[in-house]
Design an enzyme around this catalytic site. Structure first.
Site, PDB file in Angstrom:
ATOM      1  N   ASP A 137      25.154  13.569 107.679  1.00 32.90           N
ATOM      2  CA  ASP A 137      24.730  14.384 108.810  1.00 32.90           C
ATOM      3  C   ASP A 137      23.312  14.888 108.558  1.00 32.90           C
ATOM      4  O   ASP A 137      23.057  15.573 107.558  1.00 32.90           O
ATOM      5  CB  ASP A 137      25.699  15.559 108.990  1.00 32.90           C
ATOM      6  CG  ASP A 137      25.585  16.161 110.372  1.00 32.90           C
ATOM      7  OD1 ASP A 137      24.957  15.554 111.250  1.00 32.90           O
ATOM      8  OD2 ASP A 137      26.129  17.262 110.571  1.00 32.90           O
ATOM      9  N   HIS A 144      16.613  23.612 116.714  1.00 32.10           N
ATOM     10  CA  HIS A 144      17.834  24.100 116.051  1.00 32.10           C
ATOM     11  C   HIS A 144      17.478  24.805 114.748  1.00 32.10           C
ATOM     12  O   HIS A 144      17.972  25.910 114.473  1.00 32.10           O
ATOM     13  CB  HIS A 144      18.768  22.914 115.779  1.00 32.10           C
ATOM     14  CG  HIS A 144      20.025  23.271 115.041  1.00 32.10           C
ATOM     15  ND1 HIS A 144      21.008  24.077 115.579  1.00 32.10           N
ATOM     16  CD2 HIS A 144      20.454  22.945 113.791  1.00 32.10           C
ATOM     17  CE1 HIS A 144      21.997  24.221 114.701  1.00 32.10           C
ATOM     18  NE2 HIS A 144      21.680  23.545 113.604  1.00 32.10           N
ATOM     19  N   GLU A 208      28.846  21.536 117.334  1.00 32.15           N
ATOM     20  CA  GLU A 208      27.446  21.115 117.360  1.00 32.15           C
ATOM     21  C   GLU A 208      27.372  19.793 118.107  1.00 32.15           C
ATOM     22  O   GLU A 208      28.041  18.831 117.737  1.00 32.15           O
ATOM     23  CB  GLU A 208      26.868  20.979 115.936  1.00 32.15           C
ATOM     24  CG  GLU A 208      26.758  22.321 115.219  1.00 32.15           C
ATOM     25  CD  GLU A 208      25.993  22.256 113.892  1.00 32.15           C
ATOM     26  OE1 GLU A 208      25.843  21.143 113.348  1.00 32.15           O
ATOM     27  OE2 GLU A 208      25.552  23.314 113.427  1.00 32.15           O
ATOM     28  N   GLU A 210      25.878  16.514 118.713  1.00 33.11           N
ATOM     29  CA  GLU A 210      25.023  15.618 117.946  1.00 33.11           C
ATOM     30  C   GLU A 210      25.081  14.209 118.515  1.00 33.11           C
ATOM     31  O   GLU A 210      25.973  13.860 119.291  1.00 33.11           O
ATOM     32  CB  GLU A 210      25.447  15.613 116.462  1.00 33.11           C
ATOM     33  CG  GLU A 210      25.494  17.009 115.860  1.00 33.11           C
ATOM     34  CD  GLU A 210      25.534  17.030 114.336  1.00 33.11           C
ATOM     35  OE1 GLU A 210      25.559  15.941 113.724  1.00 33.11           O
ATOM     36  OE2 GLU A 210      25.524  18.130 113.771  1.00 33.11           O
ATOM     37  N   ASP A 242      30.049  17.887 115.573  1.00 38.03           N
ATOM     38  CA  ASP A 242      30.156  18.363 114.192  1.00 38.03           C
ATOM     39  C   ASP A 242      30.716  19.790 114.215  1.00 38.03           C
ATOM     40  O   ASP A 242      29.996  20.766 114.025  1.00 38.03           O
ATOM     41  CB  ASP A 242      28.760  18.325 113.557  1.00 38.03           C
ATOM     42  CG  ASP A 242      28.751  18.840 112.131  1.00 38.03           C
ATOM     43  OD1 ASP A 242      29.755  18.645 111.424  1.00 38.03           O
ATOM     44  OD2 ASP A 242      27.730  19.439 111.732  1.00 38.03           O
ATOM     45  N   ARG A 246      31.657  28.743 111.055  1.00 40.42           N
ATOM     46  CA  ARG A 246      30.457  29.457 110.616  1.00 40.42           C
ATOM     47  C   ARG A 246      30.742  30.479 109.521  1.00 40.42           C
ATOM     48  O   ARG A 246      29.905  30.696 108.645  1.00 40.42           O
ATOM     49  CB  ARG A 246      29.783  30.149 111.805  1.00 40.42           C
ATOM     50  CG  ARG A 246      29.352  29.218 112.928  1.00 40.42           C
ATOM     51  CD  ARG A 246      28.282  28.238 112.488  1.00 40.42           C
ATOM     52  NE  ARG A 246      27.766  27.466 113.617  1.00 40.42           N
ATOM     53  CZ  ARG A 246      27.033  26.359 113.486  1.00 40.42           C
ATOM     54  NH1 ARG A 246      26.732  25.888 112.281  1.00 40.42           N
ATOM     55  NH2 ARG A 246      26.607  25.717 114.557  1.00 40.42           N
ATOM     56  N   GLN A 249      31.169  28.423 106.398  1.00 41.09           N
ATOM     57  CA  GLN A 249      29.904  27.759 106.079  1.00 41.09           C
ATOM     58  C   GLN A 249      28.872  28.744 105.528  1.00 41.09           C
ATOM     59  O   GLN A 249      28.247  28.483 104.486  1.00 41.09           O
ATOM     60  CB  GLN A 249      29.363  27.082 107.341  1.00 41.09           C
ATOM     61  CG  GLN A 249      28.058  26.325 107.128  1.00 41.09           C
ATOM     62  CD  GLN A 249      27.353  25.972 108.437  1.00 41.09           C
ATOM     63  OE1 GLN A 249      27.937  26.056 109.528  1.00 41.09           O
ATOM     64  NE2 GLN A 249      26.097  25.596 108.338  1.00 41.09           N
ATOM     65  N   LYS A 261      32.335  22.429 107.340  1.00 36.92           N
ATOM     66  CA  LYS A 261      32.087  21.272 108.202  1.00 36.92           C
ATOM     67  C   LYS A 261      33.153  20.190 108.045  1.00 36.92           C
ATOM     68  O   LYS A 261      33.315  19.359 108.942  1.00 36.92           O
ATOM     69  CB  LYS A 261      30.740  20.636 107.837  1.00 36.92           C
ATOM     70  CG  LYS A 261      29.542  21.554 107.984  1.00 36.92           C
ATOM     71  CD  LYS A 261      29.053  21.623 109.420  1.00 36.92           C
ATOM     72  CE  LYS A 261      27.657  22.212 109.491  1.00 36.92           C
ATOM     73  NZ  LYS A 261      27.108  22.141 110.864  1.00 36.92           N
ATOM     74  N   THR A 265      35.402  16.198 112.374  1.00 34.34           N
ATOM     75  CA  THR A 265      34.197  15.746 113.066  1.00 34.34           C
ATOM     76  C   THR A 265      34.683  14.745 114.109  1.00 34.34           C
ATOM     77  O   THR A 265      35.355  13.775 113.763  1.00 34.34           O
ATOM     78  CB  THR A 265      33.221  15.047 112.095  1.00 34.34           C
ATOM     79  OG1 THR A 265      32.955  15.922 110.997  1.00 34.34           O
ATOM     80  CG2 THR A 265      31.917  14.682 112.788  1.00 34.34           C
ATOM     81  N   GLU A 377      23.574  29.171 118.516  1.00 33.13           N
ATOM     82  CA  GLU A 377      22.290  29.280 119.223  1.00 33.13           C
ATOM     83  C   GLU A 377      22.463  29.880 120.609  1.00 33.13           C
ATOM     84  O   GLU A 377      21.705  30.759 121.020  1.00 33.13           O
ATOM     85  CB  GLU A 377      21.653  27.900 119.386  1.00 33.13           C
ATOM     86  CG  GLU A 377      20.948  27.362 118.166  1.00 33.13           C
ATOM     87  CD  GLU A 377      20.232  26.055 118.505  1.00 33.13           C
ATOM     88  OE1 GLU A 377      19.326  26.065 119.346  1.00 33.13           O
ATOM     89  OE2 GLU A 377      20.614  25.016 117.926  1.00 33.13           O
TER      90      GLU A 377
END
Lengths: 433, 433
Positions: A137, A144, A208, A210, A242, A246, A249, A261, A265, A377
């Site tokens: 990844d 970002h 996320e 991606e 992904d 949080r 992480q 993570k 996925t 975000e």
């Protein structure tokens, strides 16, 4: 060297499979992406066309394929597309050309025979194209990186602009679109920074948005892949969610993300080939003032001219109560690095890339406000909730929420092609013993 | 639940294969580790015994194995030990028991027949036991963490003491002992911190002395492995050299190590089973004052009582000119976390562990000065060179240098067992295009 536009991309070409001609379909005859599906308990490879899947084993039985096209189709017949990624590019191209020919509207012969190879997508269960040989990844959106740093006005660290930053992901938990996503248990500080460490269900479950690529076979140990040849290593593309825990992480991240993570996925089921994407290539992003120049091993004229892609991406959040909202609108062209640069970088130290490797770009966040491509975000780390029409709100994902990614490649004068949905619904954490 | 000591560990047991009785051999009859070897162009599984390899396909042909032992031997016959890791633990144990019986000194029958199954190790090429399904590298020595932080007197970050920190490694570049290690090219700042980014041969090539474990099949997606059952997931152990390109690593490390580690990882060829290691189990390290208590999901009475291991580890550096020096003397008992805790932690978020997964402990540095287990620690980041008798010196590895790791499990009243060498020689970087 980017693949050239050819007759298979002809916008005038239509299919006798009528659903492939419907405006807005992800799978017009110009797309022809590969996938693995289960229908009637038999797992095999197929090609999406409108509302149908072209059943490759049946097509072979009909005797309408030969030579390279037959070789490629045979490699795509089993329960995994891994063998297809190892065949010669010319063979995969020959299969695409042959499929485009067989199913085009002005083909007159054999329709009734070919119809026997069409499985309604509604009657099929789409599977993971293959277990990735490895999953890497990247983190290639400067938007970002800036927003996640907490200091968006400060330029990203030198390394982020000198090379496509990446970490090794976990291949064993890559799942197909539609697979449930179990909220992970893990360790986190509650509240963050308090020094009070707990083990339990992740309190800040995020996604996320991606973009990803499946790689062909690559290099031997010790031998890099030049940027000029990196494009050839790309078989095709997909969407990637992904999922990110949080709390886990942010607490664990001493040597990068790990358990935050690795719990799941999700990838979209179809591999849209690089050949299908040829019309949508655009120049790679340039380098602005004050940004480091590209080092030679990441710089190639062809990649500079056509390394970018105009692919519109969206994310929709549907709550367990059914409230829905489009929460992201972004584009692959927001990324600072090209897929070829990611491949050349990853192989630059001689690490072997393998057929079936999956790489992802990292969160495809853009400059605009609605191009924030993860909840951390969008909600500015939980300070700006997303409000739904039914008066509920979200700062992170709740159990029962569904997150769906979609993508559409767009170019003037060409028929748009899509990727199919990349979706997952959050299940409650399992009880710990 | 740790495996108990049994008759196969009897220190009085000797073998009729005389080289297995020599003092100091890594492979007495109490060891019986599994490996993959090539002799005469035929790659197959075997068991180390003194200076010989017991050729498992030949042993099967002799008809001396049955039931579970036969099943395990069949799973170890091919060019990869992956099938062996998926068989029932009882079957692998039965094979060990049978081998110990057949080759013990007081066995009278069949010696000449069994001799036909003995391949001199000197005539065999040892291979990688299998391509790892995945490779996860932990970081579990607080001594290493403190010294690498640059502030050794400051306690490690809370996360390091709350969980076994780890990152996903690259499985495709895991190689067998003896494979050459090509100095990687990559991006780094020269000098560090200068903002002057170069691409070229790594200037600070280092090693890390680590200990590893090969895992059996594990859990389904979404389902953790309890600490009480984590021990059962461990098939056996090996030595690991996590070669590290410090220039590349320190520059790239935004989301953890990537290209600075992925160019090569060397493992010792033999898998020393957890059963063979039973006599060497010792209590897990306790928690000191001011250190966080173990959370319940990482705490198990059996693991606390026997989760540690007394295994002496060394590293020898031999320069291209032939100057040699033992540069590390350390012990697995220096680690802050047990292998079972690493397994339980890694599966705690529901990520599936798979048969053939390789985990490594991170640099096994100890408290003592000579227990610094990588050059960055030994030379205090290049400020204290290692001097050789021929008036050469090293702060990092030169081309032509050979680094060899060895390990020996030791317990009073038991015969020591070893791992075989884990060695690699540095080759010059390949020219870049």
């Amino acid at each position: 060297m980017a693949i050239e536009v050819n007759a298979t991309h002809d916008p005038a070409r239509r299919s006798w499979v009528e659903s492939a001609n419907e405006p807005g379909t992800d799978f017009p005859i110009q797309n022809l992406p590969f996938g693995i599906f289960n229908a009637g308990g038999h797992v095999r490879g197929g090609v999406a066309l409108g509302a149908f899947i072209v059943d490759l084993p049946v097509l072979i039985d009909k005797g309408v394929l030969s030579d390279g096209a037959l070789n490629a189709a045979r490699a795509a017949c089993g329960p995994s597309l891994a063998p297809l990624l190892a065949v010669r590019a010319a063979d995969a191209g020959a299969l695409r050309e042959r499929l485009s020919h067989l199913f085009r509207a002005d083909a007159v012969a054999g329709r009734s025979e070919l119809s026997a190879a069409l499985v309604p997508m509604s009657e099929a269960e789409l599977r993971l194209p293959m277990k990735p040989a490895a999953f890497t990844d990247f983190c290639t959106s400067m938007h970002h990186i800036r927003r996640m740093s907490g200091t968006p006005d400060v330029p990203p660290r030198l390394a982020c602009m000198s090379l496509p930053v990446a970490y090794n992901g976990r291949a064993s938990s890559v799942v197909a679109s539609g697979a449930p996503v179990v909220r992970p248990n893990g360790q986190f500080e509650a509240p963050p920074g308090s020094g009070n460490v707990r083990f339990g269900p992740e309190p800040m479950l995020d996604f996320e948005l991606e973009f990803g690529a499946w790689l062909r076979g690559g290099n031997l140990l010790g031998e890099p892949i030049s940027i000029a040849r990196a494009q050839e290593q790309l078989f095709g593309c997909c969407l990637v969610n992904d999922w990110s825990a949080r709390g886990i992480q942010f607490f664990e991240m001493i040597l990068g993300p790990h358990l935050g993570k690795s719990f799941a996925t999700t990838v979209s089921p179809w591999i849209v080939t690089m050949e299908a994407l040829a019309p949508f290539r655009i120049p790679a992003p340039g380098r602005g003032e004050g940004e480091p120049a590209l080092l030679p091993h990441l710089s190639d004229p062809s990649d500079q001219a056509k390394g970018g892609m105009n692919i519109e991406l969206t994310a929709d959040l549907i709550t367990g109560r059914g409230a829905a909202q489009r929460i992201v609108r972004t584009n692959v062209n927001e990324l600072y690095w090209t897929l070829a640069q990611m491949v050349a970088h990853q192989a630059s130290n001689g690490a072997p890339l393998e057929a079936g490797d999956l790489i992802a770009t990292g969160t495809v966040s853009g400059r605009e406000e609605d191009a924030r491509a993860c909840l951390a975000e969008i909600t500015a780390r939980g300070t700006r909730p997303i409000n739904f029409p039914d008066n509920t709100s979200r700062v992170m994902l709740d159990d029962g929420d569904t997150l769906t990614l979609r993508g559409k490649a767009v170019a003037a004068g060409f028929v748009s092609i899509g990727f199919g949905e990349c979706t997952g619904t959050i299940e409650p954490a399992r009880r710990t013993a």
